[in-house]
Design a protein around this motif. Structure first.
Motif, PDB file in Angstrom:
ATOM      1  N   GLN A 111      45.238  24.605 -28.072  1.00  0.00           N
ATOM      2  CA  GLN A 111      45.772  25.916 -28.463  1.00  0.00           C
ATOM      3  C   GLN A 111      45.479  26.230 -29.934  1.00  0.00           C
ATOM      4  O   GLN A 111      46.321  26.755 -30.652  1.00  0.00           O
ATOM      5  CB  GLN A 111      47.283  25.964 -28.220  1.00  0.00           C
ATOM      6  N   SER A 112      44.270  25.909 -30.365  1.00  0.00           N
ATOM      7  CA  SER A 112      43.860  26.260 -31.720  1.00  0.00           C
ATOM      8  C   SER A 112      43.351  27.696 -31.735  1.00  0.00           C
ATOM      9  O   SER A 112      42.618  28.106 -30.830  1.00  0.00           O
ATOM     10  CB  SER A 112      42.763  25.312 -32.209  1.00  0.00           C
ATOM     11  N   PRO A 113      43.705  28.494 -32.746  1.00  0.00           N
ATOM     12  CA  PRO A 113      43.293  29.908 -32.744  1.00  0.00           C
ATOM     13  C   PRO A 113      41.843  30.139 -33.124  1.00  0.00           C
ATOM     14  O   PRO A 113      41.331  31.240 -32.943  1.00  0.00           O
ATOM     15  CB  PRO A 113      44.226  30.541 -33.782  1.00  0.00           C
ATOM     16  N   GLU A 128      53.058  36.014 -31.389  1.00  0.00           N
ATOM     17  CA  GLU A 128      52.295  34.822 -31.045  1.00  0.00           C
ATOM     18  C   GLU A 128      53.060  33.559 -31.432  1.00  0.00           C
ATOM     19  O   GLU A 128      52.989  32.534 -30.745  1.00  0.00           O
ATOM     20  CB  GLU A 128      50.934  34.863 -31.753  1.00  0.00           C
ATOM     21  N   ASP A 132      40.512  25.738 -27.140  1.00  0.00           N
ATOM     22  CA  ASP A 132      41.472  26.071 -26.085  1.00  0.00           C
ATOM     23  C   ASP A 132      42.293  24.870 -25.642  1.00  0.00           C
ATOM     24  O   ASP A 132      43.412  25.028 -25.141  1.00  0.00           O
ATOM     25  CB  ASP A 132      40.736  26.660 -24.871  1.00  0.00           C
ATOM     26  N   LYS A 169      34.864  27.446 -28.691  1.00  0.00           N
ATOM     27  CA  LYS A 169      36.067  27.970 -28.023  1.00  0.00           C
ATOM     28  C   LYS A 169      36.616  26.967 -27.015  1.00  0.00           C
ATOM     29  O   LYS A 169      37.839  26.814 -26.882  1.00  0.00           O
ATOM     30  CB  LYS A 169      35.720  29.284 -27.318  1.00  0.00           C
ATOM     31  N   THR A 218      39.443  32.397 -39.018  1.00  0.00           N
ATOM     32  CA  THR A 218      39.984  33.275 -40.040  1.00  0.00           C
ATOM     33  C   THR A 218      39.110  33.200 -41.296  1.00  0.00           C
ATOM     34  O   THR A 218      38.736  32.118 -41.728  1.00  0.00           O
ATOM     35  CB  THR A 218      41.423  32.868 -40.388  1.00  0.00           C
ATOM     36  N   ASN A 252      36.311  33.001 -33.716  1.00  0.00           N
ATOM     37  CA  ASN A 252      37.637  33.491 -34.081  1.00  0.00           C
ATOM     38  C   ASN A 252      38.206  32.798 -35.318  1.00  0.00           C
ATOM     39  O   ASN A 252      39.413  32.665 -35.465  1.00  0.00           O
ATOM     40  CB  ASN A 252      38.597  33.299 -32.893  1.00  0.00           C
ATOM     41  N   ALA A 284      53.978  30.429 -29.008  1.00  0.00           N
ATOM     42  CA  ALA A 284      53.545  29.074 -29.352  1.00  0.00           C
ATOM     43  C   ALA A 284      54.739  28.112 -29.396  1.00  0.00           C
ATOM     44  O   ALA A 284      54.655  26.971 -28.930  1.00  0.00           O
ATOM     45  CB  ALA A 284      52.818  29.095 -30.699  1.00  0.00           C
ATOM     46  N   PRO A 289      47.117  25.796 -35.840  1.00  0.00           N
ATOM     47  CA  PRO A 289      47.792  26.815 -35.016  1.00  0.00           C
ATOM     48  C   PRO A 289      48.965  27.453 -35.741  1.00  0.00           C
ATOM     49  O   PRO A 289      49.360  27.030 -36.837  1.00  0.00           O
ATOM     50  CB  PRO A 289      48.242  26.018 -33.796  1.00  0.00           C
ATOM     51  N   ASN A 290      49.535  28.460 -35.093  1.00  0.00           N
ATOM     52  CA  ASN A 290      50.669  29.171 -35.685  1.00  0.00           C
ATOM     53  C   ASN A 290      51.899  28.282 -35.805  1.00  0.00           C
ATOM     54  O   ASN A 290      52.656  28.374 -36.766  1.00  0.00           O
ATOM     55  CB  ASN A 290      51.010  30.408 -34.845  1.00  0.00           C
TER      56      ASN A 290
END
Length: 701
Positions: free
Chosen positions: A341-343, A286, A338, A334, A365, A363, A290, A436-437
């Motif tokens: 691009q936030s998880p 991922e 989107d 969500k 964590t 979603n 990204a 994000p990642n």
């Protein structure tokens, strides 16, 4: 079996035939879309026709045959004319002195091809002369192609911005055509003869260039720009990265193999195994995807977002309402996540104390850890200035307007962006997005898009809140209306018991009165129990189940109930059985008879009439009382708490109508002031309803 040369000859023929078909279709497209202001339209049609002839001759006799060379000359002259006429869009074909001589020079050089063909056929009898003639022909072709490309550069570079929009696609098609021609004849000049693969490519491009030229000549793509979408660019760069990595792996493996012997083979196999492991672990990650997305959006696009795609995805996420999809609050979280691009995301909604408490998460964590509520002061500051807060980003110091992020969120490494959801300057919620990642800082485009999407989402949530409030209000309204019906019935029972109490003081010693009193008390107790049972059924949504009811017997029972206190007569009693609920129908008739008695003077009779027309049964309650005017009947009779009687609830007629409607019946009213009123209840006969139902079942079967 076909040899390699034969296969290429067949392929060249097929490609040229397809090019001829494409040019015919393109010419028909331009003919069907006439544009008076396109000076290149007629030359383009002629050029398509000559290109079609050249492609057919090349497919039949070969591209190097004499007829093909002559057709090629005509084709080139036509496209030079098209190029010259393209300058006419802004008058440069007349105003620029260098355009016409260059076009005439290119036409002259093109006309030299038939001359060289004649020389080669009659005087170039030695191989040396034939080779020189072929090189001269290739050189002349090169000069024509170079001159055409120079003209195309001047055409597009010197055009005004508005004119470029019109010329863009025609210039692109001609540029591709002349560029391939130049490369083809450069190769032919250097090598002596172009291979058949180049001939196939040449024929293919001659057909493909018809697409932009036809659309450009008909304004079919005027104003359209060829630009890859974000998704295509992202996937293309991903493939390039993967391809570059695999290429490096292959080169490194070949270099390792130079060690030689078993050691080299062992090192090569070991390197490939390690590279395959790295590929499986790194390429699908991922984090890599990204990074590629951020790189694409940062360096390849003027705008970070494809707004059409983002808006369609946003509305699709919010608008889904299937049972298998996420609930509304999770879809709201969500949809905001989107965009950037936030998880993960968390949605906060207001409570009674003005705080924002966690309502739903998507979603996120660490789902087992609840987030602290947002204080009213923090929420107010967010809404006042419509701040979107990027947690961990340097904020203006000393600015009293800027909200101080709660310590719990400041210390949470997952928390990234706080977005207020404003609806008419009212904060209906807050969305917290997860980091994000591949972290990055938000820019003006992020903030603008998030603000617009947040306001749209706030309108959805406000509509959802309003819908819930309306449903709750409707439930309360239904409950209050039914309670009003019950209160009305209780009032009638109270009046009967009060009358019974007064008569007991006078006739308590009369045995017949005591017997009637017991009957009345028993009846009143039964009615109270029925009211309690009705109260228990309210709000359950159970429909009325109609059963056969003897309408005449019901009318006699109602008449006996009232005839001791007021003259009530049964004037007609036709035998008829209707589909109804016994309790509800009796209650409706009792209401109407009581209203008739209240509207009549003492001693003035009230009549009850039962009749049947073969399909429906009807019971009519007629009085000679004060009556009602048409305006009252139309607009006020069936309104709750509107009554012509002093101290009346105004519920009886309304409840009677609702009860009759629930049994699929109809209540009609006729009234005139000073004359009286007629209330008619019409219900389907049981036998007729059963007959119609059986016929419908047979037709359905």
């Amino acid at each position: 079996m076909m040899t390699g040369s034969g296969l290429w000859a067949f392929l060249v023929m097929l490609v040229h035939l397809l090019s001829a078909a494409g040019c015919i279709v393109a010419a028909a497209w331009v003919i069907k879309r006439p544009l008076a202001k396109r000076p290149d339209r007629k030359p383009t049609i002629a050029a398509f026709a000559l290109t079609t002839i050249w492609a057919i001759i090349a497919a039949s006799l070969g591209a190097q045959s004499d007829p093909a060379v002559l057709a090629e000359t005509g084709r080139n002259l036509a496209w030079i004319l098209v190029l010259y006429r393209l300058f006419g869009h802004d008058g440069r074909d007349r105003g620029m002195t260098g355009i016409r001589p260059v076009a005439l020079a290119l036409a002259f050089v093109s006309l030299m091809q038939p001359v060289l063909l004649f020389v080669a056929a009659n005087w170039a009898i030695t191989p040396e002369l034939q080779e020189a003639t072929a090189q001269t022909a290739a050189a002349l072709h090169m000069l024509v192609a170079i001159g055409a490309l120079v003209l195309l550069h001047n055409l597009y570079a010197g055009a005004a911005p508005d004119t470029r929009v019109t010329l863009r696609w025609s210039a692109a098609g001609l540029t591709g055509f002349w560029a391939v021609e130049l490369n083809y004849f450069v190769f032919a000049y250097l090598v002596g003869q172009a291979p058949p693969e180049f001939a196939a490519i040449r024929g293919l491009v001659a057909g493909l260039m018809a697409i932009p030229l036809a659309l450009g000549a008909s304004n079919g793509l005027a104003g359209r720009r060829l630009q890859a979408s974000h998704t295509v660019a992202f996937r293309t760069l991903s493939l390039l990265v993967i391809g570059a990595y695999l290429g490096l792996v292959v080169i490194a493996a070949e270099l390792v193999s130079l060690l030689g012997g078993d050691l080299g083979r062992l090192a090569q196999v070991g390197f490939l195994v390690v590279a395959a492991a790295v590929t499986l672990l790194w390429l699908p990650s991922e984090r890599l995807r990204a990074w590629v997305r951020v790189t694409v959006l940062k360096h390849l696009f003027k705008h970070r977002y494809d707004y059409r795609e983002e808006w369609m995805r946003f509305t699709e996420t919010i608008g889904r309402a299937n049972d298998r999809d996420l609930p509304l609050f999770q879809r709201a979280a969500k949809a905001m996540a989107d965009i950037i691009q936030s998880p993960g995301a968390v949605l906060f909604l207001p409570d009674d104390d003005g705080r924002m408490i966690e309502q739903s998460r998507w979603n996120w964590t660490g789902a087992d850890q609840s987030l602290a509520a947002l204080s009213p002061d923090f929420v107010t500051r967010l809404a006042r200035e419509e701040f979107i807060v990027e947690i961990g980003h340097q904020r203006p110091s000393g600015d009293p307007r800027y909200p101080q992020v709660p310590a719990e969120l400041e210390a949470d490494p997952k928390a990234w962006v706080i977005i207020p959801l404003l609806h008419f300057d009212r904060n209906v919620g807050v969305v917290l997005l997860e980091r994000p990642n591949v972290p990055r800082s938000l820019d003006w485009e992020d903030f603008d898009l998030l603000k617009i999407a947040a306001r749209q989402l706030a309108s959805y949530l406000a509509e959802h809140e309003s819908q819930n409030a309306l449903m709750e209000a409707a439930q309360f309204d239904d409950f209050n209306r039914r309670m009003a019906f019950v209160m009305h019935d209780i009032k009638n029972l109270a009046s009967q018991l009060q009358l019974l109490s007064k008569n007991a003081e006078k006739h308590s010693e009369n045995p017949d009165f005591r017997k009637d009193m017991l009957v009345t008390l028993s009846s009143s107790a039964g009615k109270l129990n029925q009211l309690l049972a009705r109260l228990g059924r309210y709000g359950t949504g159970q429909p009325v189940v109609p059963r056969p009811v003897d309408l005449s017997a019901l009318a006699r029972g109602v008449v006996r109930r009232f005839e001791a206190d007021h003259p009530v007569a049964l004037t007609r009693a036709d035998a008829c059985s209707v589909l109804a609920d016994m309790e509800c129908l009796e209650q409706a008739v009792v209401h109407l008879v009581q209203n008739a008695i209240d509207a009549s003077d003492p001693g003035m009779p009230v009549s009850v009439d039962v009749s049947s027309d073969g399909l429906h049964g009807k019971i009519e309650i007629v009085d000679s009382g004060c009556g009602m005017d048409p305006e009252f009947v139309r607009h006020r009779l069936f309104k709750p708490f509107v009554s012509s009687k002093e101290g009346g609830f105004g519920i009886g007629a309304l409840e009677a109508r609702e009860l009759v409607r629930a049994m699929q019946g109809r209540l009609d009213v006729q009234s005139r002031p000073g004359i009286g009123s007629r209330f008619s209840i019409t219900l389907p006969l049981a036998e007729a309803a059963r007959f119609l139902s059986s016929n419908n079942d047979q037709e359905a079967a």
